[in-house]
Design a protein around this motif. Sequence first.
Motif, PDB file in Angstrom:
ATOM      1  N   UNK A 201       9.113  -4.435   9.332  1.00  0.00           N
ATOM      2  CA  UNK A 201       9.110  -3.381   8.196  1.00  0.00           C
ATOM      3  C   UNK A 201      10.722  -2.658   8.577  1.00  0.00           C
TER       4      UNK A 201
ATOM      5  N   UNK B 255       6.432   4.740   8.481  1.00  0.00           N
ATOM      6  CA  UNK B 255       5.576   5.256   7.247  1.00  0.00           C
ATOM      7  C   UNK B 255       4.875   4.186   6.601  1.00  0.00           C
ATOM      8  N   UNK B 256       5.648   2.813   6.721  1.00  0.00           N
ATOM      9  CA  UNK B 256       4.895   1.839   6.040  1.00  0.00           C
ATOM     10  C   UNK B 256       3.764   1.102   6.852  1.00  0.00           C
ATOM     11  N   UNK B 257       3.695   1.537   8.197  1.00  0.00           N
ATOM     12  CA  UNK B 257       2.607   0.577   8.855  1.00  0.00           C
ATOM     13  C   UNK B 257       1.292   1.098   8.388  1.00  0.00           C
ATOM     14  N   UNK B 258       0.307  -0.003   8.597  1.00  0.00           N
ATOM     15  CA  UNK B 258      -1.107   0.370   8.269  1.00  0.00           C
ATOM     16  C   UNK B 258      -1.524   1.727   9.051  1.00  0.00           C
TER      17      UNK B 258
ATOM     18  N   UNK C  88       0.864  -1.056   0.051  1.00  0.00           N
ATOM     19  CA  UNK C  88      -0.023  -0.058  -0.173  1.00  0.00           C
ATOM     20  C   UNK C  88       0.671   1.288  -0.056  1.00  0.00           C
ATOM     21  N   UNK C  89       1.914   1.197   0.500  1.00  0.00           N
ATOM     22  CA  UNK C  89       2.632   2.546   0.537  1.00  0.00           C
ATOM     23  C   UNK C  89       3.462   2.638  -0.854  1.00  0.00           C
TER      24      UNK C  89
END
Lengths: 452, 125
Positions: free
Chosen positions: B105, B60-63, A151-152
């Motif tokens: 991550x 930043x990549x966390x849901x 998603x990112x």
Amino acid sequence: MMSSLSLRARSNLLSAMPKRFASSLSASKMQDSNKQIKESIKMTKLDNGILVASLENSSPISRVAAVLNTGSRDENHAEQGSTHALRVFSNLATRNFSSFGITRNLDQIGAQLSISSTRENTTYLLESVRNNISRGVDILSEIVSRPELRHWEIDDTKSRLEFELEVYEQQPELKIVDMIHKASFKNSLSNSIYAPRFNVPNLKSELLSGFRQKNFTSNRLTLIGLGVDHDDLIRFADQFRLSTASSTRQAARFISSELREENLDDLVHVAIAAEGVGQSNKEALASAVASHAFGSVYNRIKYSNGASRLSRSVLQLAKESAGVTSFNVNYSDTGLFGFHLIGSTNDIGNLAKGLYQELSKVATSGFSNEEINRAKNSLKTSLANSLDSSQGFIEAFTKGHDHVNVEEVLKSVDAVQSNDVNAFVKRVASSKHSLAAIGNLSELPRLEELRV
Amino acid sequence: MAQLKATLAFARKLAETGVIKGTATQGLNKALFPLSKYLKYGLLSDDLIKENDTVREALRRLPGDVFQERQYRLARAINLSSGKSVLPEAEWTKPEQDVSYLKPFIEQVVNEQNERDDWNAGRLQ
């Protein structure tokens, strides 16, 4: 332009790499064959539904195309724009490769990977030097079968999708193609190959994975190899693991409607279409000949208006510069046959009326034999030209396995009867029409007024 | 359990795909766990990771919902520590709740950076 109406949108994953043109393997092969060795296509259908086809063309560049029989027509309302999004996001991370890794690995082996999609097909094409093809296929199979759609990464790449939409909106000749499809079909084929703006925020990872799950299935995959050994290609097919769901396709229904987009552009684009015929219909070639007889390329001689039927009659009615051609598309179950007019605000009304007069003239008296022969030659040239290139070959193969043998294709064009062509035009003239227009439409009458 | 629901669900998904192996219920972690203080503030061990560029990119990549729960836990812990109190014992972090949601991550970001460095240095093909 409109001459290739089955609009194909491309996205190059790499900028052009200097291609190395001579691999020692194929150079010796070329020396051995002084006469033209006609290789035939080898086809195998695998148990999981994948069709594998290969042709040896003695080219130093090998090409593997993974063609999926799915496109924008398979999107339902919530999924509109998924094919566009998948096209743009095709270079993002896969299970075993990061996005950076894909680019660097392809760079390293001197390969080029591109994806293009139409309303019915999506083609992932890998072009690489012969020796490196298997490494390239590793990456190709990852992109086709195992994209992660993180998603990112999608959020980061959204701006590229929006850029493509901005460019698309500046080009009325692209918009008119989508508009005439929207005006002519109730469903499926009415979907644009570009994402509609209102749905862009919804094109997220889960929606795209769901679309892939439903439509990117094994039985819809064809692997075409040009310059690849057939057994190698069958081995490569093992890397393409797709879902084995069987998917049905909605039948496209023609509808007569009018779609007008008004703005202040002095250059007005108008498209008028009637229902055509599908690829496997026996009238498919007749429809193509009819399109060439009316005039399907603007002009073959620079700075001239061309001598096609439409140029000599309808174009004369224009006071300022204008263009008139016909177009013909054959999809799998139906088609579109029509005309594309470009003219200034003041001319476009007369052009449209003149077009209808010319159409009814041809419907009543038909094309002369000379016009039909000229059209056949024009069609043969364009078919042969397209089959000469590997892209054209791949497109033709996905349309039908018998569409790729040049001699047979030329013979079948010759076998088209004038009566069939004229009967087709008669039917087009009397059937329902749809209209799409974009520009300053102050002088353009409604479809109803044009048809009297 | 509002501060942990999404995180636990997310960690379950990660565990299914084999990305994380376990929680603080294994080995040395099991012994040290009751001696640590962070659990009394209702924090997870991954909440304590010091922020640098890599960690920021991983965050930043966390849901979205996992990130918000982390913020909630941190804000609550800061509040408690400023008032010099701790949570009631019923609300302390339990060992099976101490899931490693951020470490995968961080590993991913570090691996990507290493891949870039390797290619640029010519160590890969």
